[in-house]
Design a protein around this motif. Structure first.
Motif, mmCIF file in Angstrom:
data_model
loop_
_atom_site.group_PDB
_atom_site.id
_atom_site.type_symbol
_atom_site.label_atom_id
_atom_site.label_comp_id
_atom_site.label_asym_id
_atom_site.label_seq_id
_atom_site.Cartn_x
_atom_site.Cartn_y
_atom_site.Cartn_z
ATOM 1 N N GLY A 122 11.457 -24.816 -0.114
ATOM 2 C CA GLY A 122 12.165 -25.185 1.107
ATOM 3 C C GLY A 122 12.379 -26.677 1.244
ATOM 4 N N ASN A 123 11.813 -27.457 0.327
ATOM 5 C CA ASN A 123 11.982 -28.907 0.329
ATOM 6 C C ASN A 123 12.999 -29.298 -0.733
ATOM 7 N N ALA A 200 16.189 -20.666 -0.072
ATOM 8 C CA ALA A 200 14.765 -20.497 0.253
ATOM 9 C C ALA A 200 14.575 -19.884 1.628
ATOM 10 N N ILE A 201 15.601 -19.945 2.472
ATOM 11 C CA ILE A 201 15.512 -19.428 3.839
ATOM 12 C C ILE A 201 16.104 -18.030 3.956
ATOM 13 N N ASN A 203 17.577 -16.073 1.292
ATOM 14 C CA ASN A 203 17.602 -15.188 0.124
ATOM 15 C C ASN A 203 16.479 -15.574 -0.832
ATOM 16 N N ALA A 204 15.293 -15.710 -0.291
ATOM 17 C CA ALA A 204 14.172 -16.215 -1.091
ATOM 18 C C ALA A 204 13.791 -15.250 -2.203
ATOM 19 N N GLY A 205 13.390 -15.830 -3.332
ATOM 20 C CA GLY A 205 12.811 -15.031 -4.398
ATOM 21 C C GLY A 205 11.311 -14.929 -4.178
ATOM 22 N N LYS A 206 10.600 -14.543 -5.210
ATOM 23 C CA LYS A 206 9.143 -14.424 -5.113
ATOM 24 C C LYS A 206 8.497 -15.157 -6.283
ATOM 25 N N THR A 207 7.354 -15.740 -6.005
ATOM 26 C CA THR A 207 6.582 -16.428 -7.037
ATOM 27 C C THR A 207 5.120 -16.076 -6.845
#
Length: 243
Positions: A122-123, A200-201, A203-207
């Motif tokens: 998000g940064n 990131a807001i 349509n965020a993926g996953k980690t």
């Protein structure tokens, strides 16, 4: 190789320490309490546990703990409680980064120390002018007003970008930006990019935290990988979340 880890008692920091040990490193950890640490660390000659609050250490103590370390890794973050989000210290990540880097420079090591910071997708990396939508800009502006930890993450990365920069004699750095963090038991396939490839807001993926730990440990131990990302802010996604 000796690595100092701060934030080791957190979910991602725990995974980082385990991956560093798997890759054969000697590890120092600074934690406020050793109560919840793995018993396997306490019985491991390759782990040195220092019980202290990172921001309450004196300059002399900080220099002593950093001395002899080839790398420093920060997985510091704010607890997701009202006090953790809105209480003090509001600049935990930034202040710790500044103090650790100051200690490294004071020690004047013979070779640059690697500093690896866990950050957030998000940064933005303002060195790259990363494009984001107007809607996301609005949400980020609200986050800056309402969530001090977001500002803390931004300022910590900005300190590395604008103060340590690209050609510091004593410090080289990478800021790792995971997307939405999840827990998994094993390291899986993951991909890294110079900038986010999805919102990131919206349509965020996953980690997975274990993948973040693996990537950070690999940066520290693999010089070719380090050269690829030195002075950058790679974004990391689980490959399965990009399908």
């Amino acid at each position: 190789m000796k690595v100092l880890v701060v934030g080791a008692s957190g979910s991602t920091g725990n995974q980082l320490v385990n991956q560093l040990l798997i890759q054969g490193n000697d590890v120092k950890v600074i934690v406020r309490s050793s109560q919840n640490l793995s018993e396997s660390w306490k019985d491991n000659d390759k782990v040195q546990i220092i019980t202290a609050s990172i921001l309450e250490l004196s300059e002399e103590e900080m220099c002593k703990h950093v001395s002899g370390c080839d790398s420093v890794a920060s997985c510091l973050g704010h607890n997701l409680t009202w006090k953790g989000v809105y209480g003090q210290p509001r600049k935990l990540v930034t202040d710790a980064t500044q103090r650790l880097c100051s200690a490294i420079k004071t020690n004047s090591p013979n070779h640059p120390v690697k500093y690896v910071l866990m950050n957030t997708s998000g940064n933005q990396n303002r060195d790259l002018n990363e494009p984001i939508s107007f809607a996301q800009k609005c949400v980020i502006a609200l986050l800056r007003l309402l969530l001090p930890p977001h500002v803390d993450n931004e300022k910590a990365a900005d300190f590395l970008r604008t103060q340590i920069r690209q050609n510091n004699k004593f410090i080289e750095w990478v800021a790792v930006r995971p997307d939405n963090l999840i827990d998994e038991e094993e390291v899986t396939n993951y991909e890294t990019y110079p900038s986010p490839i999805r919102s990131a807001i919206f349509n965020a993926g996953k980690t997975s935290r274990i993948n973040v730990g693996h990537f950070m440990a690999s940066l520290i131990n693999d010089n070719d990988l380090w050269k690829t990302w030195k002075g950058q802010m790679p974004v990391i996604y689980n490959t399965s979340s990009l399908v």
